[in-house]
Design an enzyme around this catalytic site. Structure first.
Site, mmCIF file in Angstrom:
data_model
loop_
_atom_site.group_PDB
_atom_site.id
_atom_site.type_symbol
_atom_site.label_atom_id
_atom_site.label_comp_id
_atom_site.label_asym_id
_atom_site.label_seq_id
_atom_site.Cartn_x
_atom_site.Cartn_y
_atom_site.Cartn_z
ATOM 1 N N CYS A 158 -18.746 23.334 47.034
ATOM 2 C CA CYS A 158 -18.386 23.242 48.453
ATOM 3 C C CYS A 158 -18.615 21.845 49.025
ATOM 4 O O CYS A 158 -17.893 20.933 48.676
ATOM 5 C CB CYS A 158 -19.173 24.300 49.201
ATOM 6 S SG CYS A 158 -18.056 25.474 49.916
ATOM 7 N N HIS A 217 -19.293 29.620 46.614
ATOM 8 C CA HIS A 217 -20.752 29.561 46.428
ATOM 9 C C HIS A 217 -21.217 30.522 45.335
ATOM 10 O O HIS A 217 -21.645 31.642 45.658
ATOM 11 C CB HIS A 217 -21.453 29.914 47.739
ATOM 12 C CG HIS A 217 -21.343 28.854 48.780
ATOM 13 N ND1 HIS A 217 -22.273 27.851 48.921
ATOM 14 C CD2 HIS A 217 -20.398 28.623 49.719
ATOM 15 C CE1 HIS A 217 -21.921 27.050 49.910
ATOM 16 N NE2 HIS A 217 -20.772 27.502 50.408
ATOM 17 N N GLU A 241 -23.912 30.574 43.826
ATOM 18 C CA GLU A 241 -25.354 30.838 43.962
ATOM 19 C C GLU A 241 -25.628 32.003 44.918
ATOM 20 O O GLU A 241 -26.760 32.445 45.050
ATOM 21 C CB GLU A 241 -26.084 29.560 44.426
ATOM 22 C CG GLU A 241 -25.917 29.183 45.882
ATOM 23 C CD GLU A 241 -24.549 28.580 46.215
ATOM 24 O OE1 GLU A 241 -23.681 28.509 45.323
ATOM 25 O OE2 GLU A 241 -24.337 28.193 47.385
HETATM 26 N N1 GLN Z 1 -17.380 22.612 55.775
HETATM 27 C C1 GLN Z 1 -18.383 21.939 54.999
HETATM 28 C C2 GLN Z 1 -18.061 20.446 54.875
HETATM 29 O O1 GLN Z 1 -17.024 20.025 55.241
HETATM 30 C C3 GLN Z 1 -18.510 22.544 53.613
HETATM 31 C C4 GLN Z 1 -18.927 23.996 53.744
HETATM 32 C C5 GLN Z 1 -19.788 24.483 52.623
HETATM 33 O O2 GLN Z 1 -20.431 23.732 51.891
HETATM 34 N N2 GLN Z 1 -19.875 25.781 52.526
HETATM 35 O O3 GLN Z 1 -18.876 19.708 54.422
#
Ligand code: GLN
Length: 231
Positions: A95, A186, A188
């Site tokens: 992410c 995610h 995790e």
């Molecule tokens: N929206 C976050 C970003 O732009 C990422 C979201 C996440 O890590 N779940 O950094």
């Protein structure tokens, strides 16, 4: 490359030592990653300073807020060291971590480490309220995988050296480029440890290829792929 014979000698002299996975702990859900890798049999270390990268076999860049992580990295003079580290050492980026690792970040444009040959669009599925849990097909053995998307980015381009292991609506959600593994969801946050197991396997191979002594913690052998762990 070290000769096989040197490697054996080194292993005999040092004895086995568990794989050590660092988790970048500047912001985000680093605790959950540390727990997931500990459950998968690795030794885990939280990393807050450049010098704490020393001796790690692999590093996790967790989810969270990439802009905040970026600010901390720049403030602590950590940005360049981290980029160099993950260009050589196995890294699992999820992410916000995937955003940090990418070559190009859009929506809006943002500085990144540039190691993963991909273009990533931030918050591509909308706001927090548009977050979703989906079970989608994957190339990992064991069938479809539960994926938790939280203000997730979308990978809109991958380079020729990047293998796509899962997709959502035709866009990659899990990719591998040599020693790098990246997810827009995610892993995790679910009980399925297949993604962690894949990363540990990548770390093991990398260690072997670079001629270091290695073994996973004894308890790893008792946990099969896809095994459940406590949330
Ligand atoms: N929206 C976050 C970003 O732009 C990422 C979201 C996440 O890590 N779940 O950094």
């Amino acid at each position: 490359m070290a000769a096989a014979i040197d490697q054996t000698t080194q292993e005999n002299a040092e004895g086995p030592r568990p794989i050590t996975i660092g988790v970048l702990a500047l912001q985000g859900d680093y605790e959950a990653h540390a727990r997931a890798f500990a459950n998968a049999g690795a030794r885990t270390v939280l990393v807050r300073k450049p010098e704490e990268l020393k001796g790690l076999d692999g590093l996790v860049l967790p989810g969270g807020e990439s802009t905040t992580m970026l600010k901390f990295l720049e403030k602590r003079g950590f940005f360049d060291t981290l980029g160099e580290f993950i260009s050589e050492t196995p890294c699992f980026a999820t992410c916000a971590g995937c955003i940090l690792a990418a070559r190009e970040v859009l929506h809006p444009k943002q500085r990144s480490l540039g190691v993963l040959d991909a273009t990533v669009e931030r918050n591509a599925y909308g706001r927090q309220i548009d977050s979703a849990i989906l079970t989608l097909p994957t190339k990992l053995p064991g069938g479809p995988l539960e994926m938790v998307f939280i203000r997730a980015p979308r990978i809109t381009r991958v380079g020729p050296g990047v293998k796509v292991l899962a997709e959502r609506d035709g866009f990659p959600t899990l990719v591998r480029q040599g020693h790098l593994l990246a997810a827009t969801f995610h892993p995790e946050m679910t009980a399925d440890t297949r993604v962690q197991q894949l990363f540990l396997e990548m770390v093991r191979r990398h260690k072997k290829a670079s001629g270091q002594s290695e073994s996973v913690a004894a308890r790893e052998g008792t946990r099969g792929s896809g095994s459940k762990r406590e949330a």
